[in-house]
Structure formats: structure tokens, C-alpha cells
Design a protein around this motif. Structure first.
Motif, PDB file in Angstrom:
ATOM      1  N   VAL A  90     -28.761  -8.879   6.226  1.00 56.99           N
ATOM      2  CA  VAL A  90     -29.217 -10.387   5.446  1.00 56.99           C
ATOM      3  C   VAL A  90     -30.972 -10.448   5.764  1.00 56.99           C
ATOM      4  O   VAL A  90     -31.822 -10.255   5.482  1.00 56.99           O
ATOM      5  N   LEU A  91     -30.787 -11.342   7.510  1.00 57.74           N
ATOM      6  CA  LEU A  91     -32.225 -10.817   8.135  1.00 57.74           C
ATOM      7  C   LEU A  91     -32.592  -9.791   7.989  1.00 57.74           C
ATOM      8  O   LEU A  91     -34.179  -9.762   7.755  1.00 57.74           O
ATOM      9  N   LEU A  92     -31.817  -8.818   8.478  1.00 63.38           N
ATOM     10  CA  LEU A  92     -32.524  -7.176   8.274  1.00 63.38           C
ATOM     11  C   LEU A  92     -33.867  -7.160   6.750  1.00 63.38           C
ATOM     12  O   LEU A  92     -34.985  -7.113   6.683  1.00 63.38           O
ATOM     13  N   VAL A  93     -33.335  -6.884   6.067  1.00 68.04           N
ATOM     14  CA  VAL A  93     -33.774  -7.791   4.499  1.00 68.04           C
ATOM     15  C   VAL A  93     -34.580  -7.933   3.935  1.00 68.04           C
ATOM     16  O   VAL A  93     -35.671  -8.034   3.912  1.00 68.04           O
ATOM     17  N   ALA A  94     -34.346  -9.077   4.655  1.00 66.48           N
ATOM     18  CA  ALA A  94     -35.583 -10.904   4.423  1.00 66.48           C
ATOM     19  C   ALA A  94     -36.570 -10.245   5.190  1.00 66.48           C
ATOM     20  O   ALA A  94     -37.552 -10.587   4.378  1.00 66.48           O
ATOM     21  N   ALA A  95     -36.646  -9.913   6.728  1.00 69.65           N
ATOM     22  CA  ALA A  95     -37.663  -9.495   6.888  1.00 69.65           C
ATOM     23  C   ALA A  95     -38.386  -8.691   6.410  1.00 69.65           C
ATOM     24  O   ALA A  95     -39.691  -8.476   6.315  1.00 69.65           O
ATOM     25  N   THR A  96     -37.662  -7.779   5.885  1.00 71.46           N
ATOM     26  CA  THR A  96     -38.604  -6.146   5.635  1.00 71.46           C
ATOM     27  C   THR A  96     -39.118  -6.887   4.050  1.00 71.46           C
ATOM     28  O   THR A  96     -40.377  -5.966   3.938  1.00 71.46           O
ATOM     29  N   VAL A 101     -37.296 -11.524  -1.712  1.00 69.25           N
ATOM     30  CA  VAL A 101     -36.819  -9.872  -2.543  1.00 69.25           C
ATOM     31  C   VAL A 101     -37.761 -10.859  -4.521  1.00 69.25           C
ATOM     32  O   VAL A 101     -37.870  -9.885  -5.123  1.00 69.25           O
ATOM     33  N   ALA A 102     -37.171 -11.908  -3.911  1.00 66.79           N
ATOM     34  CA  ALA A 102     -38.176 -12.303  -5.460  1.00 66.79           C
ATOM     35  C   ALA A 102     -39.431 -12.106  -6.004  1.00 66.79           C
ATOM     36  O   ALA A 102     -39.942 -11.823  -7.665  1.00 66.79           O
ATOM     37  N   GLU A 103     -40.308 -12.117  -4.762  1.00 66.64           N
ATOM     38  CA  GLU A 103     -41.898 -11.722  -4.834  1.00 66.64           C
ATOM     39  C   GLU A 103     -41.960 -10.404  -5.165  1.00 66.64           C
ATOM     40  O   GLU A 103     -42.228 -10.182  -5.812  1.00 66.64           O
TER      41      GLU A 103
END
Length: 299
Positions: free
Chosen positions: A13-19, A248-250
């Protein structure tokens, strides 16, 4: 093994958010976004968003009472409204909107089985909300491709999900005895159907909220495009499990607007305008806390 799985899930989750955050920072033209924000009409946003947020909190509060089987009264309604408002504010900042779980501890008229009943009701609400998001998204798709006759069916997905949940009641006796109280709400078909209808209202109100945010940034969209945005972005946020859908939303908003034919500047302006709803919802939730504490003190 369970601890290792949780660690890997957290890292993913942290990787997805950071990416997604890095991609957002690099892709967006922030000068154009700043120019769009400078032309934003905050008065229109507040005039539309605040009444709609109050309406959303009200309907969610009424739905919570219906799901739990608590007879509505003025005191109970305000208690539930404030609890759901505070929970919605916290949910806007947490992964999978799990901040809403706090309202289980805020159930009006506590009794010995309040926690188990709350868990059961929370599960039903999660299923209905997920079907509501999916229904709104499919409604947008149907309208966009000229299949208007499918719109009522798409918007009725929460009702279909509610009926499906109520059918599971016949299988509850097969659950272990210690788990059966956590599925108590599934035994009450009438409650679930009423909650399903209220869920449809909730997500139509959310569509109105998003429409005002886009309109305030001086971008013109129709109902089908708002539904596509709401359904697509919320499903992406839920799937990613990032806190508040950060990044993700953006990217989701930008991608959908570009797919709909908007310019890059308008797509990015819409993404940032929708992000402004997060602090607005969180602040509205915080505003519910003093009222909630007052209600609990009176009780």
C-alpha cells in the motif's frame, strides 16, 4: 505468517501510494492548476457542498438507525447524524474508508449486544455502499454510450445487493454459534431493503457534491460524466487501499476526464478540485464532534 502478510500488505500500500503521489507531482502542470484555482469560485463550492454534506450525513444517520433496527426519534436521529458525520470525516482520510468503523462504538441506545450488532450493520452498509459506487459508475457508462434504459437498473444495484444479502439469512444456521450474532442484521429483510433505498439516495447526493466541486472550478460536465468520475475514482481508491486515495484519486480523475475528451488543464483542475472535498469533509466531520459529545452528555 499473519504478521508477515500484514507487513507485506502495508509495504505494498505504501509503495502504491508513493508511486501515485510521485506520478501526480511529475505529470501535473502545477502552474496551470494554480491558475485554475485562482479562478475558482469558493462561494459556489461552499454554498453547494455544505448543504449536501449535511444531507449526506443526515441520510447516512437515518440509514444507520434503520440497519440497526432502532426506532428513530429526534434525539436518536441527531445522535446518529453526528456519529455518521464524524465517522465520514475520519473515513475520508483512511484506507478503504475504514474510519467509519468508529461509529460502531457510537451506537445510540447501547445494550449488551451493541458491538456485535454494530459489526453486522457495518458489514451490510459496506456491501450496500460498494454496490452504490458500482451502480453510479455503471449509470455513467450507460448514459455515456446512449443506453439510458439501463440507468434505472444500474442505480438499483444497492437494492439488488440488499435482496441478495437477505437471501443469505437461510444459511446463517450453518455458521458457528459464536459468529451468528455478528450476522444478525441479515435476518431482517425489511430493514435491508429500506437501507438499500437510502443508499441510492446517499450516492446521488455524493454525485451532486462532486458536480458542485467541478462546477466551482469552471469546468462544465454533465450528469453522466459526474457519475463516471464518482464511480471510477471511488472504485480505484477502494482497490488501492491508500489513505484517502492519495495520488490514486488524482490520477484516476485526470485519466477519466482525459478519456471523456477534456483538455489536460481542465482534467488536472478537476482532480485538484475534487481533492479539496477531502479536507472539507474532514472539517465537517470535526464540526460534528462537539455536537456528538453534547448528545452523549445529555444521554
Amino acid at each position: 505468517r499473519a504478521l508477515r502478510f500484514k507487513r507485506w500488505r502495508f509495504l505494498l500500500v505504501l509503495l502504491v501510494a508513493a508511486t501515485c503521489v510521485v506520478a501526480t507531482i511529475r505529470l501535473f502542470d502545477w502552474h496551470a492548476v494554480a491558475h485554475a484555482l485562482a479562478r475558482m469560485r469558493p462561494g459556489l463550492l461552499l454554498a453547494g457542498a455544505l448543504p449536501l454534506l449535511f444531507a449526506i450525513f443526515s441520510v447516512r444517520g437515518l440509514r444507520w438507525l434503520v440497519v440497526l433496527g432502532i426506532a428513530p426519534s429526534r434525539r436518536r436521529f441527531w445522535h446518529s447524524l453526528c456519529a455518521n458525520g464524524a465517522a465520514a470525516g475520519l473515513a475520508s482520510l483512511t484506507p478503504f474508508q475504514l474510519g467509519e468503523i468508529v461509529k460502531i462504538r457510537l451506537i445510540p441506545d447501547h445494550h449488551a449486544n451493541a458491538w456485535r450488532l454494530g459489526v453486522s450493520g457495518f458489514f451490510v452498509e459496506r456491501v450496500l455502499d460498494l454496490s452504490g459506487v458500482l451502480g453510479v459508475g455503471l449509470c455513467g457508462v450507460a448514459l455515456h454510450f446512449g443506453l439510458a434504459w439501463l440507468t434505472p437498473l444500474a442505480l438499483s444495484l444497492p437494492l439488488l445487493a440488499g435482496l441478495s444479502l437477505s437471501l443469505l439469512a437461510v444459511c446463517l444456521h450453518q455458521l458457528p454459534l459464536r459468529l451468528q450474532p455478528y450476522a444478525e442484521v441479515l435476518r431482517h429483510r425489511a430493514r435491508i431493503i429500506r437501507a438499500s433505498l437510502l443508499t441510492i439516495v446517499v450516492w446521488l447526493l455524493y454525485a451532486g457534491l462532486w458536480w458542485f466541486a467541478v462546477l466551482a472550478i469552471n469546468v462544465s460536465v454533465d450528469f453522466s460524466e459526474v457519475c463516471l468520475l464518482l464511480g471510477g475514482v471511488m472504485l480505484a481508491v477502494v482497490a488501492s487501499m491508500t489513505p484517502g486515495g492519495l495520488g490514486v484519486a488524482e490520477l484516476g480523475s485526470r485519466g477519466i476526464m482525459l478519456w471523456l475528451g477534456a483538455s489536460t488543464a481542465d482534467a488536472e483542475a478537476v482532480a485538484i478540485a475534487l481533492r479539496l472535498l477531502t479536507p472539507l469533509t474532514a472539517l465537517a466531520g470535526v464540526a460534528c464532534l462537539p455536537l456528538l459529545l453534547r448528545c452523549r452528555h445529555v444521554d
